[in-house]
Design a protein around this motif. Structure first.
Motif, PDB file in Angstrom:
ATOM      1  N   TYR A  38      22.576 -17.665 -32.532  1.00 29.76           N
ATOM      2  CA  TYR A  38      21.614 -16.690 -32.022  1.00 29.76           C
ATOM      3  C   TYR A  38      21.439 -15.564 -33.039  1.00 29.76           C
ATOM      4  O   TYR A  38      22.418 -15.020 -33.535  1.00 29.76           O
ATOM      5  N   VAL A  39      20.184 -15.205 -33.313  1.00 29.96           N
ATOM      6  CA  VAL A  39      19.916 -14.186 -34.324  1.00 29.96           C
ATOM      7  C   VAL A  39      18.777 -13.282 -33.863  1.00 29.96           C
ATOM      8  O   VAL A  39      17.795 -13.745 -33.273  1.00 29.96           O
ATOM      9  N   GLN A  40      18.938 -11.984 -34.100  1.00 33.66           N
ATOM     10  CA  GLN A  40      17.865 -11.022 -33.871  1.00 33.66           C
ATOM     11  C   GLN A  40      17.278 -10.632 -35.215  1.00 33.66           C
ATOM     12  O   GLN A  40      18.017 -10.356 -36.170  1.00 33.66           O
ATOM     13  N   VAL A  41      15.959 -10.618 -35.292  1.00 34.31           N
ATOM     14  CA  VAL A  41      15.254 -10.313 -36.535  1.00 34.31           C
ATOM     15  C   VAL A  41      14.294  -9.168 -36.263  1.00 34.31           C
ATOM     16  O   VAL A  41      13.406  -9.273 -35.417  1.00 34.31           O
ATOM     17  N   SER A  42      14.468  -8.066 -36.973  1.00 31.04           N
ATOM     18  CA  SER A  42      13.602  -6.904 -36.763  1.00 31.04           C
ATOM     19  C   SER A  42      13.222  -6.300 -38.099  1.00 31.04           C
ATOM     20  O   SER A  42      13.833  -6.583 -39.139  1.00 31.04           O
ATOM     21  N   VAL A  43      12.202  -5.472 -38.081  1.00 30.36           N
ATOM     22  CA  VAL A  43      11.771  -4.753 -39.272  1.00 30.36           C
ATOM     23  C   VAL A  43      12.133  -3.284 -39.097  1.00 30.36           C
ATOM     24  O   VAL A  43      12.670  -2.869 -38.076  1.00 30.36           O
ATOM     25  N   VAL A  82      13.422  -7.213 -43.635  1.00 25.88           N
ATOM     26  CA  VAL A  82      13.914  -7.434 -42.284  1.00 25.88           C
ATOM     27  C   VAL A  82      15.386  -7.058 -42.157  1.00 25.88           C
ATOM     28  O   VAL A  82      16.122  -6.997 -43.143  1.00 25.88           O
ATOM     29  N   SER A  83      15.786  -6.810 -40.902  1.00 26.24           N
ATOM     30  CA  SER A  83      17.180  -6.578 -40.554  1.00 26.24           C
ATOM     31  C   SER A  83      17.620  -7.705 -39.638  1.00 26.24           C
ATOM     32  O   SER A  83      16.910  -8.057 -38.685  1.00 26.24           O
ATOM     33  N   LEU A  84      18.799  -8.286 -39.923  1.00 20.61           N
ATOM     34  CA  LEU A  84      19.291  -9.429 -39.167  1.00 20.61           C
ATOM     35  C   LEU A  84      20.593  -9.089 -38.455  1.00 20.61           C
ATOM     36  O   LEU A  84      21.453  -8.408 -39.007  1.00 20.61           O
ATOM     37  N   SER A  85      20.735  -9.607 -37.240  1.00 17.77           N
ATOM     38  CA  SER A  85      21.995  -9.512 -36.500  1.00 17.77           C
ATOM     39  C   SER A  85      22.326 -10.905 -35.987  1.00 17.77           C
ATOM     40  O   SER A  85      21.508 -11.523 -35.292  1.00 17.77           O
ATOM     41  N   TRP A  86      23.516 -11.394 -36.328  1.00 19.79           N
ATOM     42  CA  TRP A  86      23.932 -12.716 -35.857  1.00 19.79           C
ATOM     43  C   TRP A  86      25.447 -12.760 -35.777  1.00 19.79           C
ATOM     44  O   TRP A  86      26.129 -11.996 -36.446  1.00 19.79           O
ATOM     45  N   ARG A  87      25.962 -13.659 -34.945  1.00 20.60           N
ATOM     46  CA  ARG A  87      27.403 -13.816 -34.831  1.00 20.60           C
ATOM     47  C   ARG A  87      27.913 -14.449 -36.109  1.00 20.60           C
ATOM     48  O   ARG A  87      27.373 -15.435 -36.581  1.00 20.60           O
ATOM     49  N   ARG A  88      28.979 -13.874 -36.663  1.00 22.47           N
ATOM     50  CA  ARG A  88      29.407 -14.239 -38.014  1.00 22.47           C
ATOM     51  C   ARG A  88      30.180 -15.550 -38.104  1.00 22.47           C
ATOM     52  O   ARG A  88      30.538 -15.975 -39.204  1.00 22.47           O
ATOM     53  N   GLY A  89      30.434 -16.210 -36.984  1.00 16.39           N
ATOM     54  CA  GLY A  89      31.137 -17.482 -37.055  1.00 16.39           C
ATOM     55  C   GLY A  89      31.509 -18.017 -35.689  1.00 16.39           C
ATOM     56  O   GLY A  89      31.179 -17.418 -34.656  1.00 16.39           O
ATOM     57  N   VAL A 113      31.488 -30.704 -38.962  1.00 14.58           N
ATOM     58  CA  VAL A 113      32.866 -30.265 -39.138  1.00 14.58           C
ATOM     59  C   VAL A 113      33.789 -31.127 -38.292  1.00 14.58           C
ATOM     60  O   VAL A 113      33.373 -31.762 -37.318  1.00 14.58           O
ATOM     61  N   THR A 114      35.036 -31.170 -38.680  1.00  8.22           N
ATOM     62  CA  THR A 114      36.023 -31.922 -37.920  1.00  8.22           C
ATOM     63  C   THR A 114      36.512 -31.092 -36.738  1.00  8.22           C
ATOM     64  O   THR A 114      36.319 -29.880 -36.692  1.00  8.22           O
ATOM     65  N   LEU A 115      37.144 -31.744 -35.785  1.00  9.75           N
ATOM     66  CA  LEU A 115      37.680 -31.052 -34.616  1.00  9.75           C
ATOM     67  C   LEU A 115      39.009 -30.404 -34.993  1.00  9.75           C
ATOM     68  O   LEU A 115      40.081 -30.812 -34.545  1.00  9.75           O
ATOM     69  N   ASP A 116      38.928 -29.364 -35.826  1.00  9.06           N
ATOM     70  CA  ASP A 116      40.136 -28.771 -36.400  1.00  9.06           C
ATOM     71  C   ASP A 116      40.558 -27.462 -35.744  1.00  9.06           C
ATOM     72  O   ASP A 116      41.621 -26.917 -36.056  1.00  9.06           O
ATOM     73  N   GLY A 117      39.740 -26.943 -34.823  1.00 12.88           N
ATOM     74  CA  GLY A 117      40.075 -25.695 -34.153  1.00 12.88           C
ATOM     75  C   GLY A 117      39.988 -24.469 -35.049  1.00 12.88           C
ATOM     76  O   GLY A 117      40.416 -23.383 -34.661  1.00 12.88           O
ATOM     77  N   LYS A 118      39.437 -24.621 -36.251  1.00 15.01           N
ATOM     78  CA  LYS A 118      39.398 -23.514 -37.208  1.00 15.01           C
ATOM     79  C   LYS A 118      38.125 -22.678 -37.052  1.00 15.01           C
ATOM     80  O   LYS A 118      37.129 -23.123 -36.489  1.00 15.01           O
ATOM     81  N   TYR A 119      38.196 -21.460 -37.601  1.00 15.26           N
ATOM     82  CA  TYR A 119      37.062 -20.547 -37.583  1.00 15.26           C
ATOM     83  C   TYR A 119      36.152 -20.851 -38.765  1.00 15.26           C
ATOM     84  O   TYR A 119      36.615 -20.977 -39.905  1.00 15.26           O
ATOM     85  N   HIS A 120      34.859 -20.997 -38.499  1.00 16.30           N
ATOM     86  CA  HIS A 120      33.882 -21.313 -39.543  1.00 16.30           C
ATOM     87  C   HIS A 120      32.866 -20.175 -39.642  1.00 16.30           C
ATOM     88  O   HIS A 120      32.269 -19.769 -38.648  1.00 16.30           O
ATOM     89  N   LYS A 121      32.688 -19.671 -40.857  1.00 15.00           N
ATOM     90  CA  LYS A 121      31.803 -18.530 -41.075  1.00 15.00           C
ATOM     91  C   LYS A 121      30.343 -18.967 -41.146  1.00 15.00           C
ATOM     92  O   LYS A 121      30.017 -20.010 -41.715  1.00 15.00           O
ATOM     93  N   ILE A 122      29.491 -18.138 -40.580  1.00 13.03           N
ATOM     94  CA  ILE A 122      28.046 -18.377 -40.580  1.00 13.03           C
ATOM     95  C   ILE A 122      27.355 -17.234 -41.326  1.00 13.03           C
ATOM     96  O   ILE A 122      27.699 -16.068 -41.155  1.00 13.03           O
ATOM     97  N   ARG A 123      26.374 -17.584 -42.140  1.00  6.19           N
ATOM     98  CA  ARG A 123      25.522 -16.587 -42.767  1.00  6.19           C
ATOM     99  C   ARG A 123      24.067 -17.009 -42.578  1.00  6.19           C
ATOM    100  O   ARG A 123      23.721 -18.179 -42.768  1.00  6.19           O
ATOM    101  N   ILE A 124      23.232 -16.062 -42.193  1.00  3.09           N
ATOM    102  CA  ILE A 124      21.819 -16.345 -41.981  1.00  3.09           C
ATOM    103  C   ILE A 124      21.005 -15.421 -42.876  1.00  3.09           C
ATOM    104  O   ILE A 124      21.269 -14.217 -42.956  1.00  3.09           O
ATOM    105  N   GLU A 125      20.019 -15.997 -43.560  1.00  2.00           N
ATOM    106  CA  GLU A 125      19.177 -15.228 -44.465  1.00  2.00           C
ATOM    107  C   GLU A 125      17.704 -15.484 -44.134  1.00  2.00           C
ATOM    108  O   GLU A 125      17.315 -16.617 -43.838  1.00  2.00           O
TER     109      GLU A 125
END
Length: 276
Positions: A15-20, A261-268, A239-251
């Motif tokens: 989920y991402v919010q995109v604003s100017v 623009v300004s972006l807000s998203w959950r980082r992982g 990804v494998t079912l490893d239970g690990k934290y995976h980082k997300i980046r949105i551009e």
């Protein structure tokens, strides 16, 4: 989780919010305008859709002694926040005092919430991190898939059992997006450090942080505080079912609509664990 969720490891919803500038939400955004990376590797977006639906929101209001001069403004902010909601929205309220005080359980009775907020007085110590943790626990019983938390505080804490680092780690595992109004009531080192943690919490969970230095800042903040309008991006993480934290980046490469623009998203997100 909610900000980046995965009930099936083959599909993740981000989920991402995109604003100017000025906080205006971008209403037209296509997949070709968005770049998504997981753990530094780009992934093809399978779908990009705008979403604006009912939200379950937990409100954490700092009613400790240090907030006395700003409590009227905080009340007005909550009234404005609730007034602009969806009829199906539900809210809960926890007060920050020496110990967190659950004031109202999850309900869509906005009139009761406004009435209760109007009668709150300030005083006592501050258990901010305990209050955030308690409200997050209460949000497990929310009716709506979309879950948010609004925190209004100066960042001070002198009574919590939980450390701020423990609350940050815990919130990474929830599906709650945090929005914060950080009230500058003075130059306390503890409060400054607390506001920094609150800002990090908002960023990591896909929410937003707003500084309030004086009374005139509150109307500007409420104009920009939007928890509903956002885009849902679907992608296959492989990804494998490893239970690990995976980082997300949105551009979103500028310009969109001729503006940066300004972006807000959950980082992982945490992948499911095959052992459970």
């Amino acid at each position: 989780t909610r900000g980046t969720s995965s009930s099936d490891v083959n599909l993740v919803l981000s989920y991402v919010q995109v604003s100017v500038r000025g906080g205006r939400f971008i209403t037209r955004l296509g997949m070709e305008q968005v770049r998504l990376l997981q753990d530094g590797k780009e992934h093809r977006i399978l779908n990009c859709a705008r979403e604006s639906s009912a939200v379950s929101t937990g409100i954490v209001l700092d009613a400790s002694g240090s907030m006395e001069s700003y409590l009227d403004l905080a009340r007005a902010a909550i009234h404005e926040f609730v007034k602009g909601g969806d009829p199906e929205d539900e809210f809960s309220l926890t007060l920050v005092r020496d110990r967190p005080k659950p004031e109202i359980g999850l309900s869509n009775d906005s009139a009761e919430l406004r009435d209760r907020v109007s009668r709150i007085s300030s005083g006592g110590g501050t258990a901010l991190w305990d209050a955030i943790y308690l409200e997050a626990q209460q949000m497990k019983h929310a009716r709506h898939p979309r879950r948010a938390m609004l925190v209004i505080s100066d960042g001070g804490d002198n009574s919590s059992r939980y450390r701020s680092s423990e609350v940050r780690s815990f919130m990474r595992e929830t599906d709650i997006t945090i929005y914060v109004i950080g009230v500058h009531t003075g130059s306390s080192r503890i409060a400054n450090a607390g506001r920094y943690v609150l800002k990090r919490l908002a960023e990591e969970t896909g929410g937003r942080y707003f500084d309030a230095y004086s009374a005139k800042d509150f109307p500007r903040i409420m104009e920009k505080l939007d928890i509903r309008d956002q885009y849902v991006l679907a992608f296959s993480p492989n990804v494998t079912l490893d239970g690990k934290y995976h980082k997300i980046r949105i551009e979103v490469p500028p310009p969109v609509s001729g503006q940066r623009v300004s972006l807000s998203w959950r980082r992982g997100y945490y992948a499911p664990n095959a052992r459970y």
